[in-house]
Every structure is written in C-alpha cells, then in structure tokens.
Design an enzyme around this catalytic site. Sequence first.
Site, PDB file in Angstrom:
ATOM      1  N   HIS A 265      16.471  99.750 -60.937  1.00 37.22           N
ATOM      2  CA  HIS A 265      16.494  98.158 -61.353  1.00 37.22           C
ATOM      3  C   HIS A 265      17.779  97.571 -61.246  1.00 37.22           C
ATOM      4  O   HIS A 265      18.190  96.540 -61.034  1.00 37.22           O
ATOM      5  CB  HIS A 265      15.532  98.194 -62.498  1.00 37.22           C
ATOM      6  CG  HIS A 265      15.371  96.883 -63.129  1.00 37.22           C
ATOM      7  ND1 HIS A 265      15.145  95.384 -62.385  1.00 37.22           N
ATOM      8  CD2 HIS A 265      15.777  96.367 -64.555  1.00 37.22           C
ATOM      9  CE1 HIS A 265      15.236  94.417 -63.357  1.00 37.22           C
ATOM     10  NE2 HIS A 265      15.767  95.117 -64.641  1.00 37.22           N
TER      11      HIS A 265
ATOM     12  N   HIS B 125      22.363  95.953 -68.374  1.00 31.80           N
ATOM     13  CA  HIS B 125      21.740  95.032 -69.143  1.00 31.80           C
ATOM     14  C   HIS B 125      20.564  95.571 -69.862  1.00 31.80           C
ATOM     15  O   HIS B 125      20.124  95.088 -71.012  1.00 31.80           O
ATOM     16  CB  HIS B 125      21.217  93.759 -68.242  1.00 31.80           C
ATOM     17  CG  HIS B 125      20.159  93.924 -67.539  1.00 31.80           C
ATOM     18  ND1 HIS B 125      20.293  94.669 -66.063  1.00 31.80           N
ATOM     19  CD2 HIS B 125      18.783  93.841 -67.681  1.00 31.80           C
ATOM     20  CE1 HIS B 125      19.074  94.576 -65.586  1.00 31.80           C
ATOM     21  NE2 HIS B 125      18.196  94.295 -66.462  1.00 31.80           N
TER      22      HIS B 125
ATOM     23  N   GLU C  16      18.517  98.147 -74.679  1.00 29.98           N
ATOM     24  CA  GLU C  16      16.967  97.753 -74.864  1.00 29.98           C
ATOM     25  C   GLU C  16      16.096  98.959 -74.740  1.00 29.98           C
ATOM     26  O   GLU C  16      15.476  99.348 -75.505  1.00 29.98           O
ATOM     27  CB  GLU C  16      16.707  96.720 -74.054  1.00 29.98           C
ATOM     28  CG  GLU C  16      15.259  96.509 -73.648  1.00 29.98           C
ATOM     29  CD  GLU C  16      14.621  95.954 -74.611  1.00 29.98           C
ATOM     30  OE1 GLU C  16      15.230  95.544 -75.950  1.00 29.98           O
ATOM     31  OE2 GLU C  16      13.352  95.940 -74.913  1.00 29.98           O
ATOM     32  N   ASP C  17      16.684  99.926 -73.677  1.00 27.05           N
ATOM     33  CA  ASP C  17      15.722 100.823 -73.123  1.00 27.05           C
ATOM     34  C   ASP C  17      16.337 102.401 -73.298  1.00 27.05           C
ATOM     35  O   ASP C  17      15.406 103.323 -73.077  1.00 27.05           O
ATOM     36  CB  ASP C  17      15.330 100.692 -71.989  1.00 27.05           C
ATOM     37  CG  ASP C  17      14.478  99.425 -71.500  1.00 27.05           C
ATOM     38  OD1 ASP C  17      13.922  98.943 -72.400  1.00 27.05           O
ATOM     39  OD2 ASP C  17      14.336  98.850 -70.333  1.00 27.05           O
TER      40      ASP C  17
ATOM     41  N   ASP D 248      17.805  89.409 -63.150  1.00 26.87           N
ATOM     42  CA  ASP D 248      16.928  90.500 -63.602  1.00 26.87           C
ATOM     43  C   ASP D 248      15.490  89.974 -63.441  1.00 26.87           C
ATOM     44  O   ASP D 248      14.479  90.559 -62.907  1.00 26.87           O
ATOM     45  CB  ASP D 248      17.089  90.446 -65.238  1.00 26.87           C
ATOM     46  CG  ASP D 248      16.193  91.229 -65.920  1.00 26.87           C
ATOM     47  OD1 ASP D 248      15.605  92.654 -65.468  1.00 26.87           O
ATOM     48  OD2 ASP D 248      15.773  90.943 -67.008  1.00 26.87           O
TER      49      ASP D 248
ATOM     50  N   ASP E 168       5.461  65.280 -43.466  1.00 22.96           N
ATOM     51  CA  ASP E 168       6.941  66.360 -43.161  1.00 22.96           C
ATOM     52  C   ASP E 168       6.700  67.410 -43.932  1.00 22.96           C
ATOM     53  O   ASP E 168       7.116  67.844 -45.049  1.00 22.96           O
ATOM     54  CB  ASP E 168       7.869  65.542 -43.634  1.00 22.96           C
ATOM     55  CG  ASP E 168       7.881  64.766 -44.946  1.00 22.96           C
ATOM     56  OD1 ASP E 168       6.635  64.759 -45.298  1.00 22.96           O
ATOM     57  OD2 ASP E 168       8.645  64.183 -45.275  1.00 22.96           O
TER      58      ASP E 168
END
Length: 715
Positions: free
Chosen positions: A48, A72, A76-77, A139, A259
């Site tokens: 990712h 990134h 966080e993870d 992201d 259109d």
Amino acid sequence: MLRQYELVDLVKSYDPDADEDALNRAYVFAMKKHGAQLRASGDPYYSHPIEVAGILTRFKLDSASIIAGLLHDTVEDTDTTVEEVRSLFGDQVAQIVDGLTKLAMIEQKSANNKQAENFRKLLLAMSEDIRVLLIKLADRLHNMRTLHFCKPEKRARVAKETLDIYAPLAERIGMQEVKSELEEIAFAELHKEAHDSIVARLNFLREQGNNLVPKIIAQLEKDMADNGIKATITGREKTPYSIWRKMQQKNASFEQLSDIMAFRICVDDVATCYQALGVVHSKYHMVPRRFKDYISTPKPNGYKSLHTGIIGPENTRIEIQIRTHEMHEVAEKGVAAHWAYKQGEKAVGRNFRWIRELLEILEQASNPEEFLENTKLEMYNDQVFCFTPKGDLIGLPLNSTPVDFAYAVHSSVGDTCVGAKINGEIRPLRTVLQNGDQVEILTSKAQHPSTEWDRFVVTGKAKAAIRKYVRAYKREQFITLGQQVLERTFKGENLEFSEKALVNVLQNFEAESIDDIYAKVGEGLVTSWDVLKAVYPGYKQSKLGRVVKSLKPVFRKSSDKKAKKGEPLKIKGLIPGMAVHFAGCCHPLPGDRIVGIVTTGKGVAVHTIDCKVLEKFADEPERWLDIAWGDEALEGMHIGRLKLMLTNEPGSLGELSNLIARNNGNIANLNITNRTVSYFELQLDVEVKDLKHLTDIIAALKASKVVSYVARASQ
Ligand code: MN
C-alpha cells in the site's frame, strides 16, 4: 507492485537531484516495519505505501513527499515513532508523517461522525505543509482502488466520505485526474445500479457504431490543420459520474443529454487558443451560454481554459476545451504541477492563497461546525453541507429543506419527521437549509409524510418517498373509512354485512379485492348504497341512502386559510384531506371527548360528546364518526367559550384581560350580553391550547374577586 529500483528511477527521471539513498532506505524501512501485516486484499501491507508513493511520482513530487508517502502508515500502524522517522529521514518528512498520523487517528476514533472535526484537522495539517494533503489524496486514491476488498459497510462509508470531502478537495487543488477517479469509484460503490446502467448505455452506443469520438477528432484535426494551427486533439466520453450528475441537475434522462462527449484542443500558446476558438466558432454553430473564458478569468483553483459548446462534426452536440499544453498540465495535476516547477520553495501550505483564506476563517470560527459553515462556500458552490447532531456531514443540493435532510439520513427518518431543530431552534420544515446548519430531525412514529412537503422538497429521494407513502397511506385510510361506512349502512338497514357477499360483487365495481371496494367507498367514488344494492338487488332505498351519499369526502382547497387551523390530521379516525370543522355550538377542545357528524356538503363537524346539538342526530347513527384527538401536541390554538359574570367596578375588565393574558390565553372575542349597575354578563371566546388550558384559566378567574361566576358556555 513497484520495485525499489523502479520507484527510485521514476523519481530521478523528473528530479535528478533526488536523495536516492534516503528513498532506498525509506522503501526498505516501510517493508520491514509493516512486515507480515496484510491488507484486506490479502496483499502484504507494505504494497500500500509503495503504491501510494508510486501515485505521488505521477505528480512529480519531491523526494521528501515520496519518502513521507512510503512512511505514511508506519507511525500509525507499527511500533515506529515520529522521533525515529525524524532521526532517520529529517524534520520535513517527520512533520508530514506526524500530520498524516494525527489525521488517521481522528478518522478511526470517529468512524461515523465528526467529519467536520476531521476536515478541520486536515486543513490544519495541510496548512502546515500542503504535501500532507497531496499524500492523503494519494492514500485515499489507492484505498479506493482496493475498496472492493473491504466489507460492505465500510465501503459505503469510505465512498461517501470520498465524495463529500476528498473529491472536492482534489478539485479545489486542481487535481482533476484524481478527482475524477475518486468520484468514479465512489459512484460505482454508492449507486451501483445507476453506474452500471450508464456504463451499459455508453457501451451500447459504441456497439451501435455510434462511437463518434474518433471521427470527430479526425474532423477537428483537419479543421485545425487547414488553418495552420498545430494542435493536439483528444476526445472522450464524459465519465459516468459526470453524466449522472448532469442527469440529476437537469432532471433529464440519459437520452435527453445531448453532449456526452468532450474534446480537448491543446496548443502551444495563449494566442493560438483564441485562434483555434475562432476556427471552431466560425465553422460550427455555437450553443448559446456555453462559452466560458477561464483564461482571462481563471477559476479560483488556478484552472485556465476556454470552454465552448457547439453543434460539431457529425452534427453532434459536443463540448470543447481549448488550452495550452502548460495549462493542461496544471489542470490535470493542479497544485502538484506548480510544485514540480517550484522545487526550491518551502513546502508550506500557507503559500497557497485559498488555504490562507480558509485558515483565516478557521481562526475566527469558534468551533469546527462554524468553520465548515464559513469555508464550504470557498470549496463548493452548488451544494449545501449540513450536520447531524452527531456531526455527520450531509451534502445536499441548494435550496434543500429539513425534509430533504431527513430523507438523506434515512427514508424512515424522512417518513416520520414532524419537525426540525436548526442550530438548536425549532424551525418550519420548509426552511431552506444553509451551509453549516446543524439539523436535528424530530420524529414521531405517529407521523406520516405529507403532500404539503412535496411542494418544497428538492431532492429526488424525498420526492419519491413522499409520493409513494402518501399514495399508500391515503388508500389505507380510504379502506378503513369505506369499511366503516359500509358496515354502518348495512346495519342501519338491518341487513347482514359480510365480506363474502362483497366478493360476489367485485366485478360490479371493477374491483380486484374487497379492499378495492372499501377504498372506492372511502374515497367517495362509489356510495355505500350502490354496494348495498349490488349485494341485495332490488332492495328498496330508505332515507339513509341520501345521507350516506354525503360521505363523499369534501376536499379542501389548499388556499383555504382554515386548512392550517383545522388540523384534520390531528384527529384520529378522519381521512386526510377530508373537510372538517369544529362546531360553533360547543367549541370542542383537545382533551374533550369528541364525535364527528357527517354533514351534508360540509364534511365532518366535530362536536363535544355532551353537545346538545347531537340530540338531533340520535336516530341517524350512520352519520356518527368515531373520532378522537391525536396524541401529538397540538400547535394550533382553539377557541374556548366562557360565560361569566363580572362585578361592575372600575378596572374589572382590565383585571379580566390581565388574568387571561397571565395564563397565556388570548381573548378572541368578547360580548357583553347584559349590563346592570352591579355586574356585567359576558360571553368570552379565548384562544387556548386544549381543555386543560381552558380549565386552568377558569380556575384562575374563579379565584379573582372581580369574577362572581364563570363556566364554560354550552348551548
Ligand atoms: Mn494509508
């Protein structure tokens, strides 16, 4: 998945001075840190951030951005700390990653609400460094591309948030490509049927040999060449989402949209843009009001282009954009394109005027909601954004009302809505919502959609739901009423009433079911007497036949001022729309036991159960309707009539009106019926809420020394 050397090569292709060593270290760091973690797709998690970094290279971002993209999700993870990132990759990268991490944490805490707060934090983070937004968008784009691996509930939420916040942000910073892709994926997720049907029709047109795009491109190329203009021409069908939006805005069907193809003429310089425009306009019919010059007046996001609509080659209505190659680059990549040209500058969001403006608003606003209220005008213009009490963001078309809002939340909320608090205050349901309004919908299970609503709602969802409900509800009411009327008519003639007998006469009334017959009688299309005669052919009509005929409901004119005061829906046992009035003899109040009398020609008269007038109808039970006050609080005022005797002394009338006012009553009419040296006799009409209100006023009057006698008046 991009390999390490491929990513580095990509960055070096547009930025030869990129920090190759740091890029390599970041790539390996992300892989190691995410280790065995997996995505919902089953792919290793590290794929990712690497894909996100890959997306960022398309915008030719600097190495700090690419590195931050790779890292990134690490803080966080994984067990990574911001300090670790700082020591390994420097201040800039650490700051960007920190901003993204804080954002991710808020998002998780408030999966379903507080979008206003999210948005505020996002703006704050991107004002520190605009690259936070660019990475966040990359992201989100990758998460949307892999959305189909997630659980359905999550998919819908993420798709909606994408449409509400991220696609407009991408547009705001001019990243047209990203915006379109985000919208398409979210559209396919949220409105699968509409999406699939538009795609199917586009495919159908192409198979029919109507794929005109290449033919029109060829003709336009020839037109340009004939006039000595060097141009690159591209053409495409509009995206399914933009077609859908247009169908909604214009309330048009796919076939009515003329259109669905757009063409782009890219030339070398501004002067040639206008030259190309001249060629197009002199050769083809221009569609009025479609010409826009965004070169002399660029859009707030910096977008520049000439737009025009023409009846073009193949006699087809098309849209044409004319711009320089550089304008095109900026249009597709937005802020990121400027970025590529300004590598040396500090990567601070405050450099962008629109972010600065948003920040100024932020500094003045006392809370996130107020902030959003003030900022969305900057961001969007054809929509209003409102909040639920929990902070969920609801986007609606302009001129939407609380009823539209209620239906946008859920159709069951719309169906049962009785009122709305807008920013804490009770407001009428027809109030036009403003950006940033916080809307609380008050519901009551006893409530049903009203035909009135149909006049002011603007969303298709609300309109459709209201119409459907009102149809079904009216029929239900007609059935109940029709059944009552039939039973009463048969009983009045001492004839047996059975549904079995009705089955035999269905055909007589072009009915398919017994309910159909009831509904027709209730609606007044068929009289109960007709039915009786069908069941008992040859039965001789008594005087009742005439009376029952009058059950045909009398529908109010909407202009009738009393319609609002009459509140037919607040009495149980009536059908909506049926004319009803409160009898002048007894002035029934909510709280009184009441009965309805079917009058000839004037609908239903509501009397108190002890009204003397009712004696007149004692031998016509079929005219009596079993009704009761509804449970809901009644807003409208009713008239209570009082008889009273007042001592005749200076100021006693003033004292009387003070007393009534202090008890929240309002004198509607006052008649002095008798006057002597020592007392007045009065008949007094007071506007009150209900019976209890009137009783309270009577009690207060009894306690006053100027009142010698008081009672409710009756005939
Ligand atoms: Mn991520």
